[in-house]
Every structure is written in structure tokens, then in C-alpha cells.
Design a protein around this motif. Structure first.
Motif, PDB file in Angstrom:
ATOM      1  N   LEU A   1       0.740  -1.258   0.057  1.00 23.37           N
ATOM      2  CA  LEU A   1      -0.109   0.024  -0.142  1.00 23.37           C
ATOM      3  C   LEU A   1       0.961   1.112  -0.093  1.00 23.37           C
ATOM      4  O   LEU A   1       0.556   2.138  -0.696  1.00 23.37           O
ATOM      5  N   GLU A   2       2.066   1.235   0.640  1.00 19.43           N
ATOM      6  CA  GLU A   2       2.706   2.119   0.929  1.00 19.43           C
ATOM      7  C   GLU A   2       3.430   2.762  -0.498  1.00 19.43           C
ATOM      8  O   GLU A   2       3.529   3.753  -1.112  1.00 19.43           O
ATOM      9  N   LEU A   3       3.748   1.546  -1.103  1.00 20.02           N
ATOM     10  CA  LEU A   3       4.640   1.754  -2.374  1.00 20.02           C
ATOM     11  C   LEU A   3       3.683   2.187  -3.452  1.00 20.02           C
ATOM     12  O   LEU A   3       4.029   3.082  -4.198  1.00 20.02           O
ATOM     13  N   LYS A   4       2.352   1.852  -3.428  1.00 18.91           N
ATOM     14  CA  LYS A   4       1.302   2.155  -4.235  1.00 18.91           C
ATOM     15  C   LYS A   4       1.163   3.911  -4.244  1.00 18.91           C
ATOM     16  O   LYS A   4       1.198   4.451  -5.108  1.00 18.91           O
ATOM     17  N   ASP A   5       1.199   4.196  -2.914  1.00 20.94           N
ATOM     18  CA  ASP A   5       0.874   5.643  -2.557  1.00 20.94           C
ATOM     19  C   ASP A   5       2.243   6.284  -3.087  1.00 20.94           C
ATOM     20  O   ASP A   5       2.191   7.632  -3.813  1.00 20.94           O
ATOM     21  N   ALA A   6       3.398   5.756  -3.033  1.00 23.73           N
ATOM     22  CA  ALA A   6       4.591   6.740  -3.352  1.00 23.73           C
ATOM     23  C   ALA A   6       4.570   6.606  -4.846  1.00 23.73           C
ATOM     24  O   ALA A   6       5.003   7.716  -5.390  1.00 23.73           O
ATOM     25  N   THR A   7       4.066   5.509  -5.683  1.00 23.04           N
ATOM     26  CA  THR A   7       3.987   5.716  -7.076  1.00 23.04           C
ATOM     27  C   THR A   7       3.129   6.942  -7.441  1.00 23.04           C
ATOM     28  O   THR A   7       3.411   7.721  -8.096  1.00 23.04           O
TER      29      THR A   7
END
Ligand code: SAH
Length: 248
Positions: free
Chosen positions: A239-245
Motif C-alpha cells: 500500500l505504501e509503495l502504491k501511494d509513493a508511485t
């Protein structure tokens, strides 16, 4: 679970305690609620239950003698019950506290009114002090209803297995995943395909992921309080990775 409620306004409880889940808990004799009118314990002719505050100031204070007599009467009948005060100064009510109270032998809940209760009641009798939150309501009756409702849901057998409390928000420390029912599409909004797939493992994963996503977005403070599984941590990282992207 035995609830004894001490109040100046027993009439307020008619309705909330006579419907739905609390009603069912009472009918199945899993919980039992008794209301006690504090005024019945005042000894003077006018059945006074309140008086002006020492030191002056606005409003009235609930007198110590009638409430003391009422508590002692009820406690003598239920010596193992815990005396709980409702007050904006108490510990803030949470699922964890509801769980704790559900494990007690019984609760004697004191409802304050007016400017509050003579402090000596707290000194003499009160074992636990519960607040609904950082605001003031006009009396402890609605707070008592909230406590009784939240605790009743946790008494084994009150909720049917098909409405078990174990997936509710806060039960495992997280907010619950989003729920949907028919129709599959409404005003252009579709129910997520996975929920219609019949694949239980995919549905479980989707729900866990949504629980984590909601909690992370709406109540990140809750995440620091719970034991996350390996799967949870992986989902959160994704989820964090998605947000960062998205942010990039
Ligand atoms: N003067 C008091 C508030 C009295 S309000 C004070 O400032 O602390 C009257 C009664 O309402 C209280 O005795 C309590 O029983 C109830 N009450 C008010 N706010 C509450 C809250 N946030 N949670 C639980 N009970 C509350």
C-alpha cells in the motif's frame, strides 16, 4: 451479565433497551438490566436529589445521601459487581474497555445529571470511571446506554454466529473492511468483482487488505497498537509503495 443502572430518569431507557440486540440478550437471559430511581432513596418529604454547590456557582449538584443509599442497596444484592461512574473525566471508552467490562461479574452504572455528583461518591464507591469522549452531555443515561450496548454485543451468545462481533471494527485492532449487499451495481458504482467471485481465500485477502488500507488512511494511530502478521506487513508495504508511485 447483570447491569444495574442508577438514574434520576429511568424513563429514558424505555425504547433503547426494548429493541433489537439488547432485547434479544434480555429475552435469552444472557443479560439482565435493572433500573433504580435514585430519587426513591431520598429521605425527605420532597424527595430531593440535588442541592446548590458549596462555594457557589451555577446549577445543582447531585446529593450524596440518596445516591449513597441507592449504591449500598444495589451493591449489597450484587457484591461482586463493579461500580462504574459515567463522567467526562473518566477513561475514554474503547473496544478494549468494553471487553474488560464484559469480563466483570456485573456492572452498577451511575448516571449523573446537572453539574455532576458530589465528589464523595467517587471517593467512597466508584471503582471505574468511563467517559464517552471529550465533550459534555446532559446526563449519564445516554453514556450508560452506550456502555450497556457495547458490552452486551461481547457477551457470548448475544450475537448470532452470522453476526459475530469478531470482524467488527476495533475487535482485532483494525477498522472493518467495506461491506456491500445487492444490487451488484448502483448509480454506476460496482461492487468489487472479488466479492462476487466465490473464492474465499481471495475474499479473505481482499478484506484484510481493505481493513489495513482503511485503518492506515483513517486511523493510522491504531496500527501502532496491534500485532501485525507477516501478511499484514507485506500488504502495508505494498500500500505504501502504491501511494509513493501515485505521488510521483
Ligand atoms: N460538570 C461536570 C459535567 C456534568 S454533566 C464536569 O464538567 O465534569 C452531567 C452528567 O452527565 C455527568 O455527571 C455524567 O454522568 C454525564 N456525562 C457528561 N458528559 C459525559 C461524557 N463525556 N461521558 C460520560 N458521561 C458524561
Amino acid at each position: 451479565m447483570k447491569f444495574n443502572i442508577l438514574t434520576l430518569f429511568p424513563g429514558m431507557f424505555i425504547g433503547p433497551f426494548d429493541e433489537s440486540i439488547i432485547r434479544r440478550g434480555r429475552d435469552k437471559q444472557l443479560i439482565d438490566i435493572s433500573l433504580h430511581n435514585i430519587r426513591d432513596y431520598s429521605v425527605d418529604r420532597h424527595q430531593t436529589a440535588d442541592d446548590a454547590p458549596y462555594g457557589g456557582g451555577a446549577g445543582m449538584v447531585m446529593k450524596v445521601e440518596p445516591l449513597s443509599a441507592c449504591i449500598e442497596h444495589v451493591k449489597a444484592q450484587h457484591p461482586t459487581s463493579t461500580v462504574v461512574m459515567t463522567s467526562p473525566q473518566g477513561r475514554r471508552f474503547t473496544h478494549k474497555i468494553a471487553d474488560e467490562l464484559a469480563a466483570r461479574d456485573g456492572l452498577i452504572i451511575i448516571c449523573g445529571r446537572y453539574e455532576g455528583i458530589d465528589e464523595r461518591i467517587r471517593d467512597l464507591y466508584v471503582e471505574d470511571d468511563i467517559s464517552l469522549g471529550d465533550y459534555v452531555i446532559s446526563g449519564g443515561e445516554i453514556a450508560a446506554m452506550v456502555i450497556v450496548d457495547a458490552v452486551t454485543r461481547l457477551v457470548p451468545g448475544v450475537l448470532g454466529s452470522d453476526e459475530s462481533a469478531t470482524t467488527d471494527s476495533f475487535c482485532d485492532g483494525l477498522l472493518e473492511y467495506p461491506q456491500y449487499t445487492r444490487p451488484p451495481e448502483f448509480k454506476g458504482l460496482k461492487v468489487p468483482d472479488i466479492l462476487l467471485s466465490g473464492n474465499h481465500e481471495l475474499i479473505r485477502k481482499w478484506r484484510r487488505n481493505e481493513s489495513l488500507r482503511k485503518t492506515r488512511t483513517l486511523r493510522p494511530d491504531l496500527l501502532s497498537d496491534i500485532d501485525l502478521t507477516k501478511e499484514d506487513r507485506k500488504m502495508l508495504a505494498e500500500l505504501e509503495l502504491k501511494d509513493a508511485t501515485v505521488a510521483r
